[in-house]
Design an enzyme around this catalytic site. Structure first.
Site, PDB file in Angstrom:
ATOM      1  N   ASN A   1       0.873  -1.172   0.000  1.00  0.00           N
ATOM      2  CA  ASN A   1       0.000   0.000   0.000  1.00  0.00           C
ATOM      3  C   ASN A   1       0.909   1.220   0.000  1.00  0.00           C
ATOM      4  O   ASN A   1       1.437   1.614   1.034  1.00  0.00           O
ATOM      5  CB  ASN A   1      -0.907  -0.014   1.230  1.00  0.00           C
ATOM      6  CG  ASN A   1      -1.844   1.180   1.290  1.00  0.00           C
ATOM      7  OD1 ASN A   1      -1.807   2.054   0.430  1.00  0.00           O
ATOM      8  ND2 ASN A   1      -2.674   1.224   2.308  1.00  0.00           N
TER       9      ASN A   1
ATOM     10  N   ARG B   1      -2.575  -2.186  -3.415  1.00  0.00           N
ATOM     11  CA  ARG B   1      -3.773  -1.384  -3.193  1.00  0.00           C
ATOM     12  C   ARG B   1      -3.662  -0.120  -4.043  1.00  0.00           C
ATOM     13  O   ARG B   1      -2.660   0.596  -3.988  1.00  0.00           O
ATOM     14  CB  ARG B   1      -3.900  -0.984  -1.722  1.00  0.00           C
ATOM     15  CG  ARG B   1      -5.110  -0.091  -1.469  1.00  0.00           C
ATOM     16  CD  ARG B   1      -5.005   0.639  -0.156  1.00  0.00           C
ATOM     17  NE  ARG B   1      -6.158   1.509   0.061  1.00  0.00           N
ATOM     18  CZ  ARG B   1      -6.091   2.718   0.575  1.00  0.00           C
ATOM     19  NH1 ARG B   1      -4.923   3.226   0.926  1.00  0.00           N
ATOM     20  NH2 ARG B   1      -7.167   3.442   0.749  1.00  0.00           N
TER      21      ARG B   1
ATOM     22  N   HIS C   1     -13.001   2.966   0.108  1.00  0.00           N
ATOM     23  CA  HIS C   1     -13.101   1.877   1.086  1.00  0.00           C
ATOM     24  C   HIS C   1     -13.766   0.638   0.497  1.00  0.00           C
ATOM     25  O   HIS C   1     -14.269  -0.222   1.224  1.00  0.00           O
ATOM     26  CB  HIS C   1     -13.875   2.316   2.347  1.00  0.00           C
ATOM     27  CG  HIS C   1     -13.162   3.341   3.174  1.00  0.00           C
ATOM     28  ND1 HIS C   1     -13.810   4.392   3.793  1.00  0.00           N
ATOM     29  CD2 HIS C   1     -11.844   3.486   3.476  1.00  0.00           C
ATOM     30  CE1 HIS C   1     -12.941   5.129   4.453  1.00  0.00           C
ATOM     31  NE2 HIS C   1     -11.731   4.604   4.273  1.00  0.00           N
TER      32      HIS C   1
ATOM     33  N   ARG D   1     -10.414  15.330   8.193  1.00  0.00           N
ATOM     34  CA  ARG D   1     -11.197  15.841   7.058  1.00  0.00           C
ATOM     35  C   ARG D   1     -12.550  16.352   7.533  1.00  0.00           C
ATOM     36  O   ARG D   1     -13.170  15.769   8.408  1.00  0.00           O
ATOM     37  CB  ARG D   1     -11.409  14.744   6.004  1.00  0.00           C
ATOM     38  CG  ARG D   1     -10.140  14.222   5.381  1.00  0.00           C
ATOM     39  CD  ARG D   1     -10.451  13.105   4.406  1.00  0.00           C
ATOM     40  NE  ARG D   1      -9.243  12.401   3.989  1.00  0.00           N
ATOM     41  CZ  ARG D   1      -9.164  11.088   3.819  1.00  0.00           C
ATOM     42  NH1 ARG D   1     -10.235  10.327   4.001  1.00  0.00           N
ATOM     43  NH2 ARG D   1      -8.036  10.527   3.451  1.00  0.00           N
TER      44      ARG D   1
ATOM     45  N   GLU E   1      -8.482  -5.657   4.776  1.00  0.00           N
ATOM     46  CA  GLU E   1      -8.291  -5.336   3.365  1.00  0.00           C
ATOM     47  C   GLU E   1      -7.077  -6.060   2.787  1.00  0.00           C
ATOM     48  O   GLU E   1      -7.082  -6.480   1.626  1.00  0.00           O
ATOM     49  CB  GLU E   1      -8.132  -3.818   3.207  1.00  0.00           C
ATOM     50  CG  GLU E   1      -9.383  -3.048   3.585  1.00  0.00           C
ATOM     51  CD  GLU E   1      -9.138  -1.569   3.799  1.00  0.00           C
ATOM     52  OE1 GLU E   1      -9.380  -0.799   2.847  1.00  0.00           O
ATOM     53  OE2 GLU E   1      -8.717  -1.192   4.906  1.00  0.00           O
TER      54      GLU E   1
END
Length: 405
Positions: A9, A89, A178, A238, A383
């Site tokens: 990733n 990813r 996601h 965020r 994941e």
């Protein structure tokens, strides 16, 4: 054939990695390279068999990080790592990729094409893929896209109410993120509920990045994140969705460029901005417990907005059988789960507070009352395991003999 996969990733300044088998939740090796391409000293962390080692990373870039991983595998023969392939990813696949794919020049070109709508992510992914291709010889590489799971959204859900020419010419639309996590949770729930293929679920992936998704029969029908991961829920740093004019107001009031104002919404808002203390939910819960009203306000706002977005995406479901919490906050914060469910009573969602407070960490748990119509679950996401499984599946598929041979 080996059943081990190196999962990478790759971010702009970090590279997370793990080596997994296709059926084991526990990584054989995992770690992270940090401060890449930074004036500060880069370093890499390895975790294996419960032991952790940290070392400086000469060179301090993605090439050095991938090289250090390869060197560790070579030098630690006792780990018995035999890689079948490498899974990557990739945050944004745009409209080009609706499933995981084996990487070739066409795929690399497609990832690069999507870089205009994911400028912070896709260029780093390309860099990581190319470095891994160089250093791991002829091993096959697979790209697994965060956006792919949401390519099932209908046009009335993924289009923004802006001039259609902007979609036709620039592909400005909701993509959602996601997706790898949602697909993994969907697969886990299918094993728990035999009639899942005919059921509907809401999933809340809550962490420093947070989103929700409505799933019907295992298919994504709506999600909260948009063309970027900024839309939707309030998150760690965020802001989530807000009046678009606020961006201009901030820029003028603070005498900033639009990019600088956008940086505030991405990096200095959310839990961090409201609490003025931290973006870490654990830190804020401890502060809230000791009477910090600003920390409590941040947590309340986080839960409130998560509940609003869950109710919003639920309008695309004909019924509701399951609510699932996952992600670092969703799996571990009883307080946030409780506050969200309190605001969803209008949907018929009821929580067993005793179960909610006493769930075993890292386990699948149902935290609704026994007779509840809507089941409320905690399902830990993985994941990396799904990326490993996709990688092995595509590799095996590519070497299967043709039925005509």
């Amino acid at each position: 054939m080996s059943h081990q996969v190196l999962v990478i990733n790759c971010g702009s300044s970090s590279l997370k990695f793990a080596v997994l088998g296709g059926h084991s939740n526990c990584p054989i090796l995992e770690g992270i390279a940090e401060r890449l391409d930074s004036p500060e000293q880069s370093f890499i962390t390895f975790k294996h068999n419960g032991a952790k080692s940290v070392s400086a990373l000469p060179g301090g870039d993605h090439q050095a990080a991938v090289g250090a991983i390869k060197e560790w595998i070579h030098n630690n023969k006792s780990a018995a790592i035999q890689l079948a392939g490498i899974g990557h990813r990739v945050v944004h696949g745009g409209e080009l990729f609706s499933e995981s794919v084996i990487v070739d020049e066409r795929v690399l070109a497609g990832i690069e094409q999507c870089a205009n709508i994911a400028p912070l992510h896709n260029p780093a992914h390309i860099k990581g893929i190319k470095e891994a291709q160089k250093q791991f010889g002829k091993l096959p590489h697979v790209a697994v896209f965060d956006t792919a799971f949401h390519q099932t959204l209908s046009a009335d859900q993924y289009l923004y109410p802006i001039p259609m020419r902007l979609y036709r010419e620039h592909h400005f639309r909701k993509y959602g993120f996601h997706g790898t996590s949602y697909r993994y949770i969907s697969m886990q729930l299918a094993e728990l509920s035999p009639t899942y293929g005919k059921q509907n679920a809401l999933i809340a992936h809550l962490g420093n990045g947070a989103s929700v998704c409505a799933i019907s029969g295992g298919v994504s029908v709506d999600t909260s994140m948009g063309i970027t991961p900024l839309e939707g829920l309030m998150m760690g740093t965020r802001s989530g969705s807000l009046d678009p004019s606020l961006l201009s107001f901030i820029a003028h009031a603070e005498q900033l460029s639009m990019d600088e104002a956008l940086n505030i919404l991405n990096k200095d808002s959310g839990l961090k901005g409201i609490s003025e203390k931290s973006n870490d939910c654990r830190t804020l819960e401890m502060a809230q417990a000791s009477g910090d009203t600003q920390a409590d306000l941040a947590l309340t706002m986080f839960a409130s907005r998560a509940a609003k977005h869950l109710a919003s995406v639920a309008t695309n479901l004909e019924s509701l059988e399951h609510l699932i919490f996952t992600g670092g906050i969703g799996e571990n914060s009883a307080l946030i789960r409780s506050r969200i469910c309190q605001r969803l009573k209008t949907l018929g969602i009821i929580l067993d507070e005793t179960k909610n407070e006493s769930v075993p960490r890292g386990e699948i748990s149902c935290i609704a009352p026994i007779n509840a119509v809507i089941k409320v679950w905690i399902i830990p996401t993985n994941e990396e395991l799904l990326i490993a499984q996709d990688t092995l599946h595509l590799i095996n598929k590519s070497i299967e003999p043709s039925p005509n041979t």
